[in-house]
Design an enzyme around this catalytic site. Structure first.
Site, PDB file in Angstrom:
ATOM      1  N   CYS A 245       0.865  -1.174   0.000  1.00 18.69           N
ATOM      2  CA  CYS A 245       0.000   0.000   0.000  1.00 18.69           C
ATOM      3  C   CYS A 245       0.905   1.228   0.000  1.00 18.69           C
ATOM      4  O   CYS A 245       2.127   1.092   0.046  1.00 18.69           O
ATOM      5  CB  CYS A 245      -1.000  -0.005   1.148  1.00 18.69           C
ATOM      6  SG  CYS A 245      -0.318   0.149   2.800  1.00 18.69           S
TER       7      CYS A 245
ATOM      8  N   CYS B 294      -2.127   1.272  -4.142  1.00 16.38           N
ATOM      9  CA  CYS B 294      -0.853   1.909  -4.503  1.00 16.38           C
ATOM     10  C   CYS B 294      -0.829   2.359  -5.951  1.00 16.38           C
ATOM     11  O   CYS B 294       0.156   2.931  -6.407  1.00 16.38           O
ATOM     12  CB  CYS B 294       0.339   1.018  -4.180  1.00 16.38           C
ATOM     13  SG  CYS B 294       0.528  -0.433  -5.213  1.00 16.38           S
TER      14      CYS B 294
ATOM     15  N   CYS C 169       3.371   0.221  -8.135  1.00 19.96           N
ATOM     16  CA  CYS C 169       3.841  -1.150  -7.970  1.00 19.96           C
ATOM     17  C   CYS C 169       4.366  -1.672  -9.303  1.00 19.96           C
ATOM     18  O   CYS C 169       3.634  -1.704 -10.289  1.00 19.96           O
ATOM     19  CB  CYS C 169       2.701  -2.031  -7.474  1.00 19.96           C
ATOM     20  SG  CYS C 169       3.231  -3.682  -7.040  1.00 19.96           S
TER      21      CYS C 169
END
Length: 138
Positions: free
Chosen positions: A11, A85, A89
């Site tokens: 996150c 996120c 990522c």
């Protein structure tokens, strides 16, 4: 996937959702699954309401420290589970990605965080059942 699968929870701040998910998975799966968590912009500390909510269920994460998400962390994991996120990522071919849509506990009180905590537990239990022969009795 390895004999012992690895899961990375991601996150933004690695101070709430990913910390709770990693703690639940470690608690419920024991050493059957390798567990890590990280954030694309980690906070200095874990959210105090998250620490309190997890303590209520007997899981102490007060010593945890948010970690920075690295390419190596994603490259060396079997399953990457993101929680808000966005595009931060990295994506590697051959990895399994899941996105858990969960409210952000930042700025919320313990009562609100309990709901998120319990939703994460249910998701983690389903993940364990998917990756193993089911949850171990505790």
């Amino acid at each position: 996937m390895n004999a012992r699968p690895s899961v990375l929870f991601v996150c933004v701040h690695n101070a709430g959702r990913s910390q709770m998910a990693a703690a639940w998975l470690s608690h419920l799966a024991g050493d059957r699954i390798e567990v890590r968590s990280a954030g694309s912009a980690p906070a200095d500390t874990v959210n105090p309401a998250v620490v309190a909510a997890m303590r209520e269920v007997g899981i102490d994460i007060s010593a945890n420290t948010p970690a920075l998400l690295t390419y190596d962390a994603v490259a060396t994991t079997d399953i990457c589970i993101t929680m808000g996120c966005g595009d931060a990522c990295p994506v590697f071919p051959g990895k399994r990605y899941l996105d858990w849509q969960l409210p952000d506990p930042a700025g919320q009180d313990v009562a609100s965080v309990r709901t998120i905590r319990d939703e994460i537990k249910a998701l983690v239990e389903a993940l364990i059942a998917d990756l193993t022969d089911g949850p171990q009795p505790r």
